[in-house]
Design an enzyme around this catalytic site. Structure first.
Site, short mmCIF file in Angstrom:
data_model
loop_
_atom_site.label_atom_id
_atom_site.label_comp_id
_atom_site.label_asym_id
_atom_site.label_seq_id
_atom_site.Cartn_x
_atom_site.Cartn_y
_atom_site.Cartn_z
N SER A 1 20.41 32.25 27.27
CA SER A 1 21.37 32.03 26.64
C SER A 1 22.33 33.01 26.03
CB SER A 1 20.81 31.82 25.10
OG SER A 1 20.01 32.76 24.63
N GLY A 2 22.55 34.23 26.85
CA GLY A 2 23.39 35.22 26.46
C GLY A 2 24.39 35.26 27.12
N LYS B 1 21.85 48.05 32.44
CA LYS B 1 22.56 49.02 31.53
C LYS B 1 22.57 48.76 30.35
CE LYS B 1 27.31 48.59 32.04
NZ LYS B 1 28.60 49.08 32.47
N TYR C 1 31.55 50.24 40.61
CA TYR C 1 32.89 51.16 40.65
C TYR C 1 32.86 51.59 42.29
CZ TYR C 1 36.64 51.65 37.40
OH TYR C 1 37.71 51.58 36.79
N HIS D 1 30.79 54.88 35.98
CA HIS D 1 31.77 54.63 36.65
C HIS D 1 32.68 55.82 36.82
CE1 HIS D 1 30.57 50.64 36.27
NE2 HIS D 1 31.34 50.28 35.10
#
Ligand SMILES: NC(=O)C1=CN([C@@H]2O[C@H](COP(=O)(O)OP(=O)(O)OC[C@H]3O[C@@H](n4cnc5c(N)ncnc54)[C@H](OP(=O)(O)O)[C@@H]3O)[C@@H](O)[C@H]2O)C=CC1
Ligand SMILES: O=C1O[C@H](COP(=O)(O)O)[C@@H](O)[C@H](O)[C@H]1O
Length: 680
Positions: free
Chosen positions: A49-50, A183, A198, A259
């Site tokens: 649902s996120g 993360k 990245y 990154h």
């Protein structure tokens, strides 16, 4: 094993674009084991649902499914506490999935492979429902089921979810069970996950080539010659609806530790033994080991506040105004830190990282400043430091800021830019050619005929040379600039665009005409392209025999300009009266200039974001083949360019036949776009 050549130029323009067939084949080949196997796989998205599920996971799964890059027998299960259905989940991510019209059936097939299970994270009973799904699949397929559990959840529930998975949802020993977590990492882990998007960026990859592929930089890439390295990551928007995630992460863990640190290590590392991932990683690790902890005195953090003047709607409000950010949040949205690499190469050179959201612009770049020239002989303060700039976004580029002599009698100096990787040009050319392709298939058909370029040129076979041109005596460096540029513009798979590139380079006259009206950058490219242009003379009958009946002010204009005083008969087709041809060429040049002017104005006005030219071209392409009625085209373009730039769309009317043009203008007017009567 078969060898497949994959052209790196095939890199997709946007993540939602289908991969090229070559690349798909290559990927399939390299994943043959897993993709072609029959065993069933279940991919479970916890937190379906996120935000992450809606924005990234479901769309990415769809793209992989669409490109046949997933195992045949894969099932997707969304799992969350919310009272949802697959219909609701579909609604939540369909827009992000960017399903094209010709992909709709496959999208439905993808949805059929999806299930939603409502369950809690803290009760093992809920997990048993998931295991029932796995067992049922195992029974139906009579094969052991592999399980992949993606925890798109706040880290606070990772422990209980993994515990319950262990208790209730494991495989039975004849297949595997894997878990993916997201993360932010870095609070209590001693390993940092190594996948970082990245590293997929063109310019980040280019860092290594610049350093290790050029004799020029190698000897000066150290503390003796480099004064500082600045790595900047600025975004003009805020959390982009991801406050739930961002507020628990903060800018340091969101982009800096991953990154920007990747970029730093690529800049600072020694040359790896090979280009193998492991060898590169070993060198990066050595850099990290040479870095002392950042001292607090070397860090500045901040949180963006409202800026009513911001160009980005999101940054007009402050971080704390975001409805999903707690009122008392102290999460940093900005950070500047000075890092050090204490090794022989870098001792004393500051690596300055700056990153933040809600700032004045979107920019991601690296600036390497060289030291002052010793024994300066110029007036004090005149010499500026040499600087190498590597811009990751927007408009990837590499340029060197150098001192050069001011033209004139004295020894005055000025700063100049040496563009090493002028992707700006590439992007402009892509935009330019994209828009030119609009003309090529619609009203410019006539012009194309004028230029005596056969529409049937097969560009698919284009392998770095312009067909029909004798290349034996050419200076490859001159022409290759154009080819490289086009290649970099990632357009070489688009035949209509290549049609155009070649159309404008095929005769000397036309290439000159293009040069006249294009900007300096285009002139340079086309002049170089001109070297390759054979001086063929235009035969006028082609115009008469191939011109279409479409009518628009522009087309009529062109046609009348191109119609000779006395039309030659078909039998004299190949005989050319030179003076007539010259007049005619002049007229064509003039018309070409006008058209180019329009195209440039139009192109430069509307094109801002990297994915837009592509989407634009696709819409136009569908309209050209009659697949998209003009009203629908207009609506989609308005949607694409948003309220700020929709005004620029009026210029598109110049491409349309009269009837369509009227419909287009009135439809624009209904949608609040005033049409400039002068332009019409
Ligand atoms: N969003 C993004 O762009 C990024 C996210 N991440 C990471 O991915 C993970 C998911 O992020 P995101 O989707 O943004 O998170 P969300 O805040 O949207 O949460 C995902 C789902 O988890 C459930 N949930 C939320 N809070 C709680 C809670 N306190 N206890 C139990 N369940 C909860 C909710 O589902 P329900 O109530 O229906 O069960 C929610 O829909 C996080 O680890 C985040 O750090 C990493 C990079 C980018
Ligand atoms: O991982 C992240 O990266 C994006 C920036 O990456 P880009 O490829 O879109 O430039 C950043 O916006 C986001 O906050 C972060 O989670």
């Amino acid at each position: 094993m078969s060898t497949l050549q994959v052209n790196v130029g095939d890199r997709r323009v946007s993540r939602s674009d289908p991969l090229s067939p070559d690349l798909i084949n290559y990927l399939k080949e390299s994943m043959r084991e897993s993709v072609q196997q029959d065993p069933p796989y279940v991919f479970v998205i916890f937190g379906a649902s996120g935000d992450l599920a809606r924005k990234k996971i479901y769309p990415t799964l769809w793209w992989l499914y669409r490109d046949d890059l997933l195992p045949k027998n894969v099932h997707f299960v969304g799992y969350a506490r919310s009272d949802l259905t697959m219909e609701k989940i579909r609604d939540s991510f369909e827009k992000n999935a960017k399903v094209r019209d010709n992909e709709k059936d496959k999208f439905e097939a993808f949805l059929k492979q999806n299930t939603y299970i409502q369950g809690s994270y803290d009760k093992v009973e809920s997990f048993k429902k998931l295991q029932e799904f796995n067992d049922d699949l195992q029974k139906r397929t009579k094969q052991p089921v592999n399980r992949l559990y993606y925890l798109a959840l706040p880290p606070s529930v990772f422990a209980e979810v993994t515990q319950h998975l262990k208790e209730a949802c494991m495989d039975y020993g004849d297949s595997w069970t894997r878990i993916i977590i997201e993360k932010p990492f870095g609070t209590d882990k001693d390993q940092i996950y190594r996948i970082d998007h990245y590293l997929g960026k063109e310019m980040v990859q280019n860092l290594m080539t610049l350093r290790f592929g050029n004799r020029l930089f190698g000897p000066s890439w150290n503390r003796d010659h480099i004064a500082s390295v600045v790595i900047t990551f600025k975004e003009d928007f805020g959390t982009a609806g991801r406050a739930g995630y961002f507020d628990t992460s903060g800018i340091i863990r969101d982009v800096m530790q991953n990154h920007l640190m990747q970029v730093l290590t690529l800049l600072a590392m020694e040359k790896p033994v090979s280009l193998n991932a492991e060898d590169i990683r070993d060198e990066k690790v050595k850099v990290l080991k040479s870095m002392p902890p950042v001292e607090l005195k070397d860090v500045i953090v901040g949180q963006y506040v409202a800026n009513p003047d911001s160009a980005h709607p999101e940054a007009k409000a402050g971080y704390l105004d975001d409805k999903d950010v707690p009122n008392d949040s102290v999460t940093p949205t900005y950070c500047m830190a000075v890092l050090k690499v204490n090794n022989e190469r870098w001792d004393g050179v500051p690596f300055i990282m700056k990153c933040g959201k809600g700032l004045d612009e979107k920019k991601s770049e690296v600036r390497i400043q060289f030291r002052e020239v010793p024994g300066d002989i110029y007036a004090p303060g005149e010499l500026k430091r040499t600087e190498l700039v590597i811009r990751v976004a927007p408009n990837e580029a590499v340029y060197l800021k150098l001192m050069t002599k001011k033209p004139g009698m004295d020894f005055g100096v000025e700063e100049s830019e040496l563009w090493i990787y002028p992707t700006i040009v590439a992007i402009m050319v892509s935009v330019y050619l994209m828009h030119m392709s609009v003309y090529s298939l619609k009203s410019l058909w006539d012009l194309k005929s004028i230029l005596s370029v056969p529409m049937s040129l097969n560009m698919h076979g284009f392998g770095g040379v312009i067909p029909g041109v004798d290349h034996t005596n050419l200076d490859p460096s001159g022409r290759s600039d154009l080819l490289r540029t086009i290649d970099k513009a990632k357009v070489h798979k688009n035949p209509s665009i290549f049609d155009l590139a070649i159309m404008y380079c095929r005769t000397k006259e036309i290439a000159e005409a293009v040069c006249e009206c294009a900007s300096n950058r285009f002139q340079r490219i086309y002049r170089e392209a001109l070297i390759t242009v054979p001086s063929t003379v235009i035969t006028r009958n082609r115009l008469l025999t191939e011109s279409r009946t479409a009518s628009s002010p522009l087309v009529d204009d062109l046609r009348s300009a191109a119609t000779p005083p006395r039309a030659p008969s078909a039998s004299t087709a190949s005989t050319v009266n030179t003076s007539l041809a010259n007049d005619y060429i002049q007229e064509v040049k003039q018309k070409t200039c006008n058209l180019m002017g329009n195209v440039l104005t139009f192109g430069l006005l509307v094109v801002c974001l990297p994915n837009e030219p592509r989407e634009f071209a696709e819409l136009i392409g569908r309209w050209q083949v009659g697949d998209l009625p003009v009203r629908e085209l207009t609506l989609k373009l308005i949607e694409l360019y948003g309220p700020e730039r929709r005004q620029a769309l009026t210029k598109l009317g110049a491409l349309m036949a009269e009837q369509e043009q009227e419909e287009f203008y009135s439809f624009l007017a209904i949608n609040g776009v005033q049409v400039d009567l002068d332009f019409r």
